[in-house]
Design an enzyme around this catalytic site. Structure first.
Site, mmCIF file in Angstrom:
data_model
loop_
_atom_site.group_PDB
_atom_site.id
_atom_site.type_symbol
_atom_site.label_atom_id
_atom_site.label_comp_id
_atom_site.label_asym_id
_atom_site.label_seq_id
_atom_site.Cartn_x
_atom_site.Cartn_y
_atom_site.Cartn_z
ATOM 1 N N LYS A 167 0.854 -1.187 0.000
ATOM 2 C CA LYS A 167 0.000 0.000 0.000
ATOM 3 C C LYS A 167 0.892 1.240 0.000
ATOM 4 C CE LYS A 167 -3.222 2.906 2.441
ATOM 5 N NZ LYS A 167 -2.328 4.075 2.176
ATOM 6 N N CYS A 192 13.736 10.880 6.998
ATOM 7 C CA CYS A 192 13.515 10.445 8.386
ATOM 8 C C CYS A 192 14.746 10.672 9.253
ATOM 9 C CB CYS A 192 13.133 8.969 8.417
ATOM 10 S SG CYS A 192 11.584 8.578 7.584
ATOM 11 N N GLU A 228 9.376 17.337 15.119
ATOM 12 C CA GLU A 228 10.045 16.922 13.898
ATOM 13 C C GLU A 228 9.466 17.742 12.751
ATOM 14 O OE1 GLU A 228 10.910 12.930 11.207
ATOM 15 O OE2 GLU A 228 9.058 13.059 12.379
ATOM 16 N N GLU A 270 8.976 1.869 11.373
ATOM 17 C CA GLU A 270 10.010 2.915 11.282
ATOM 18 C C GLU A 270 9.280 4.236 11.320
ATOM 19 O OE1 GLU A 270 11.895 5.873 10.140
ATOM 20 O OE2 GLU A 270 11.991 4.976 8.134
#
Length: 464
Positions: free
Chosen positions: A156, A263, A361, A229
């Site tokens: 997906k 990331c 973040e 993750e």
């Protein structure tokens, strides 16, 4: 989410806001059908003695189609073509790397009395939910080990970047049994169906910590195996003897790559107070050499951010800088009159630990630089976050750098570099940055379950 009707998604070019393509979406009913097909295909796949040969073939196909895939990737994701080509190369190498791995039984004990073996069995069907920042590389990181281990996979992609996944699906269809690999496109409803479906035994997800928590909750009734993750707020710490040219160059190369949507990008930079101004000047000099624009333009070095929601969030964070007492230092040229989701890259000074841009973040091209006076204090500051994905320490004294790195709460601590994630090295976060590991042999074992075979060779009783 991208625009469209109930049965289609309009994929937008984030630089021009033009429609790249309309893509049909799939439903929970489509997932049921896909899983029936996957179950049949997996039975055939388990009978294949050399699955690595198939992975090698996929690697070669991806490498041969690098340019066409990169063009699609840039059109839907926004990153410069040079970076898109590199990402496609990573995907090709991921399939090649896992083609070289083996899952032979491990002998844990062997003597005259008994032999104990550890065998690795696939989990069944793996649901691979990828993110929009690296849709090609992340797909390969997950699919290659899952397939080598003997699983079928349901992919997906993020709803704003499905085209590159569908392009890869076309290549995978040329190699694997029909139905072994399937890509389904949809939004949150489809993602929830994948997470909660009893026919899927493994979920591998890359995305936000908030969504990762929801996946854990949704999959809990079935005790599904998970690899997550998640988010990060990576610190980069310059020690007083750091090579400033190397540090700024290394940090900036990752912090502004993919418009900061990485990331493991450095998201906070800590600098000794007496070096602060020089470091900031060096970052601004770096930005002066950058050009913001359409990723399809070969002169572009920083593209747009990928979607409207991210652009809105970064605009809010940018506006918060003044309210928190900070200053923005820009320098890059462009993007001219392009209408896309552009956020002007900047280095930010004058903030403290309470500032929103430091606490959160940002996942964009806004990089706060903070001055510090004491190494112990900066370690506490670096660790004062719920995240723990990556961190870096920069110093000419390797022993001193390693000593500081060892105190940082992060899944990967780099010294005199920040990144990259490497195919043969396990990659994962601590704290709220994830669960489990991708890449390396651990990334392969994550798609298996361990079974022990304990063999008694002779009787323990003595013969009279």
């Amino acid at each position: 989410m991208a625009n469209g009707d109930a049965h289609h998604i309009e994929v937008l070019n984030p630089a021009t806001l033009s429609v790249v393509e309309q893509v049909p979406t799939q439903s929970a009913a489509d997932l049921d059908a896909a899983l029936r097909t996957a179950s049949t295909a997996r039975e055939e796949w388990l009978r294949v003695p050399q699955r690595s040969v198939y992975l090698e073939a996929v690697s070669e196909l991806i490498a041969a189609e690098t340019e066409s895939i990169a063009q699609v990737l840039t059109a839907e994701q926004g990153k410069p073509l040079t970076q898109a080509r590199l990402e496609v190369g990573v995907a090709a190498r991921a399939f090649a790397y896992y083609a070289g791995q083996r899952l032979a039984p491990e002998v844990l004990h062997d003597d005259e009395r008994r032999r104990v073996e550890r065998h690795f069995h696939p989990l069944g069907v793996a649901g691979l939910i990828t993110a929009w920042n690296f849709p090609v590389a992340l797909l390969a990181w997950k699919a290659a080990p899952a397939l080598l281990a003997g699983n079928a996979v349901i992919i997906k992609p993020a709803p704003t970047t499905p085209l590159s996944a569908l392009r890869l699906q076309g290549l995978l269809d040329k190699v694997f049994p029909q139905g072994l690999v399937q890509t389904l496109v949809g939004g949150n409803d489809l993602g929830e169906a994948i997470v909660t479906h009893p026919g899927i035994g493994k979920i591998s997800f890359t995305g936000s910590t908030q969504t990762g928590r929801a996946i854990m909750a949704g999959s809990a009734p079935y005790l599904k195996r998970l690899t997550l993750e998640l988010g990060g707020n990576d610190p980069a710490v310059l020690l007083p003897d750091a090579d400033l040219a190397a540090a700024v160059s290394g940090i900036a190369a990752v912090a502004f790559r993919n418009a900061g949507q990485v990331c493991i990008a450095p998201k906070r930079v800590y600098v000794p107070r007496d070096l602060h101004d020089e470091v900031v000047d060096r970052f601004v000099d770096h930005l002066r050499g950058q050009r913001v624009g359409d990723g399809a333009d070969e002169q572009t070095t920083i593209g747009p951010v990928q979607n409207a929601a991210q652009a809105t969030r970064l605009t809010r964070l940018r506006e918060s800088v003044a309210a928190d007492g900070g200053l923005l230092h820009a320098g890059a040229s462009g993007p001219g009159d392009l209408p896309g989701y552009f956020v002007q890259p900047a280095v930010v000074t004058g903030l403290d630990e309470s500032a929103e841009l430091v606490r959160e973040e940002q996942f964009g091209p806004l990089l706060p630089v903070l001055a510090y006076d004491d190494v112990d204090a900066v370690v506490r500051s670096a660790n004062r976050t719920e995240f723990g994905l990556g961190a870096s320490v920069w110093s000419r004294d390797l022993d001193a750098a390693v000593a500081v790195a060892d105190r940082l709460d992060a899944g990967t601590r780099w010294v005199n570099q920040h990144g990259p994630a490497e195919l043969d090295i396990p990659f994962g976060g601590v704290k709220q940055s994830g669960l489990g590991s991708e890449l390396g042999r651990e990334g392969l074992l994550a798609f298996t379950e361990s079974r022990i075979t304990n063999i008694k060779k002779q009787s323990d009783r003595t013969t009279p």
